[in-house]
Design an enzyme around this catalytic site. Structure first.
Site, PDB file in Angstrom:
ATOM      1  N   SER A 158      -1.244   4.979 -14.471  1.00  0.00           N
ATOM      2  CA  SER A 158      -2.109   4.711 -15.630  1.00  0.00           C
ATOM      3  C   SER A 158      -2.430   3.243 -15.871  1.00  0.00           C
ATOM      4  O   SER A 158      -3.172   2.922 -16.797  1.00  0.00           O
ATOM      5  CB  SER A 158      -1.545   5.323 -16.919  1.00  0.00           C
ATOM      6  OG  SER A 158      -1.713   6.717 -16.926  1.00  0.00           O
ATOM      7  N   GLY A 179      -4.119   1.160 -13.973  1.00  0.00           N
ATOM      8  CA  GLY A 179      -5.376   0.701 -13.371  1.00  0.00           C
ATOM      9  C   GLY A 179      -6.560   1.074 -14.253  1.00  0.00           C
ATOM     10  O   GLY A 179      -6.686   0.600 -15.379  1.00  0.00           O
ATOM     11  N   ASP A 201       0.848  -1.185   0.000  1.00  0.00           N
ATOM     12  CA  ASP A 201       0.000   0.000   0.000  1.00  0.00           C
ATOM     13  C   ASP A 201       0.888   1.241   0.000  1.00  0.00           C
ATOM     14  O   ASP A 201       1.655   1.467   0.933  1.00  0.00           O
ATOM     15  CB  ASP A 201      -0.870  -0.048   1.259  1.00  0.00           C
ATOM     16  CG  ASP A 201      -1.822   1.122   1.402  1.00  0.00           C
ATOM     17  OD1 ASP A 201      -1.688   2.126   0.689  1.00  0.00           O
ATOM     18  OD2 ASP A 201      -2.710   1.019   2.279  1.00  0.00           O
ATOM     19  N   VAL A 245      -5.518   4.561  -6.263  1.00  0.00           N
ATOM     20  CA  VAL A 245      -4.432   5.199  -5.499  1.00  0.00           C
ATOM     21  C   VAL A 245      -4.856   6.587  -5.044  1.00  0.00           C
ATOM     22  O   VAL A 245      -4.640   6.971  -3.896  1.00  0.00           O
ATOM     23  CB  VAL A 245      -3.144   5.271  -6.354  1.00  0.00           C
ATOM     24  CG1 VAL A 245      -2.095   6.161  -5.697  1.00  0.00           C
ATOM     25  CG2 VAL A 245      -2.582   3.889  -6.591  1.00  0.00           C
ATOM     26  N   ASP A 246      -5.475   7.352  -5.930  1.00  0.00           N
ATOM     27  CA  ASP A 246      -5.896   8.719  -5.626  1.00  0.00           C
ATOM     28  C   ASP A 246      -6.838   8.748  -4.417  1.00  0.00           C
ATOM     29  O   ASP A 246      -6.639   9.518  -3.470  1.00  0.00           O
ATOM     30  CB  ASP A 246      -6.573   9.310  -6.860  1.00  0.00           C
ATOM     31  CG  ASP A 246      -6.776  10.807  -6.801  1.00  0.00           C
ATOM     32  OD1 ASP A 246      -6.093  11.490  -6.012  1.00  0.00           O
ATOM     33  OD2 ASP A 246      -7.609  11.308  -7.579  1.00  0.00           O
ATOM     34  N   ASN A 280      -6.425  12.307 -10.724  1.00  0.00           N
ATOM     35  CA  ASN A 280      -7.180  12.722 -11.901  1.00  0.00           C
ATOM     36  C   ASN A 280      -7.019  14.230 -12.027  1.00  0.00           C
ATOM     37  O   ASN A 280      -6.528  14.898 -11.111  1.00  0.00           O
ATOM     38  CB  ASN A 280      -8.649  12.279 -11.838  1.00  0.00           C
ATOM     39  CG  ASN A 280      -9.404  12.921 -10.696  1.00  0.00           C
ATOM     40  OD1 ASN A 280      -9.411  14.136 -10.539  1.00  0.00           O
ATOM     41  ND2 ASN A 280     -10.058  12.104  -9.886  1.00  0.00           N
ATOM     42  N   TYR A 294      -7.076   3.552 -15.996  1.00  0.00           N
ATOM     43  CA  TYR A 294      -6.715   4.156 -17.292  1.00  0.00           C
ATOM     44  C   TYR A 294      -6.211   3.125 -18.295  1.00  0.00           C
ATOM     45  O   TYR A 294      -5.812   3.472 -19.398  1.00  0.00           O
ATOM     46  CB  TYR A 294      -5.682   5.269 -17.093  1.00  0.00           C
ATOM     47  CG  TYR A 294      -6.241   6.534 -16.462  1.00  0.00           C
ATOM     48  CD1 TYR A 294      -7.568   6.660 -16.104  1.00  0.00           C
ATOM     49  CD2 TYR A 294      -5.414   7.621 -16.235  1.00  0.00           C
ATOM     50  CE1 TYR A 294      -8.074   7.825 -15.531  1.00  0.00           C
ATOM     51  CE2 TYR A 294      -5.908   8.796 -15.676  1.00  0.00           C
ATOM     52  CZ  TYR A 294      -7.228   8.878 -15.322  1.00  0.00           C
ATOM     53  OH  TYR A 294      -7.711  10.043 -14.772  1.00  0.00           O
TER      54      TYR A 294
END
Length: 173
Positions: free
Chosen positions: A122, A124, A10, A33-34, A24, A126
């Site tokens: 990117s 995941g 993590d 993650v965000d 984003n 994306y």
């Protein structure tokens, strides 16, 4: 030489100078993650992102760029937010993905961060193919992480599949 290490786990649990957020463009939190960084880091990160939106980034952070904020409750001094490209089968966007790593390292260097933790940007939601994303990430870090600036760049991978892709990219040199 800058040490490049891999950790399965993590990213919000890493003890480093800077954690990179696969954000984003709104900078106001999201999934993956965000979302984890905003949840675990607390309201200070969101407040800092709102200030950025109210000043320099009224239309959001452009893809491939990076900007730093406080890290809130995370065991880091800074969070560096970068917006990765959405993968396309018809358009080569690898320069934008490379830019995410380069601009994040540039921001970390400006902050004096010696240790940096990256997610697999990117790969995941994306939909960037994992092996290609790993190859681009490792190449960018090798090219842009100057040893006089960084002691360690760490890739924090969520699962065994991502870990294996990054281990392969590292081994391929």
């Amino acid at each position: 030489m800058t040490a490049i290490t891999l950790v399965r786990g993590d990213i919000t649990r890493q003890s480093v100078d800077a954690i990179v957020n696969a954000a984003n463009s709104s900078l106001l939190g999201g999934g993956g993650v965000d979302g984890a960084i905003h949840r675990n880091g607390g309201p200070e990160i969101l407040a800092a992102c709102r200030r950025l939106r109210a000043s320099h980034y009224g239309k959001g952070l452009p893809t491939g760029k990076a900007v730093a904020t406080v890290a809130g409750r995370l065991d880091a001094r800074h969070v560096i937010h970068t917006v990765g490209p959405v993968w396309s089968a018809t358009e080569d966007r690898s320069d934008l993905l490379t830019s995410c790593y380069r601009e994040s390292l540039r921001s970390a260097a400006e902050l004096g961060a010696r240790t940096v933790a990256f997610p697999a940007i990117s790969t995941g939601v994306y939909r960037w193919p994992l092996d290609d994303g790993a190859r681009i990430a490792v190449r960018a870090v090798r090219e842009y992480a100057a040893p006089e600036q960084f002691s360690e760049v760490r890739f924090v991978l969520f699962d065994e599949t991502a870990y294996a892709a990054f281990a392969g990219a590292l081994a391929d040199g």
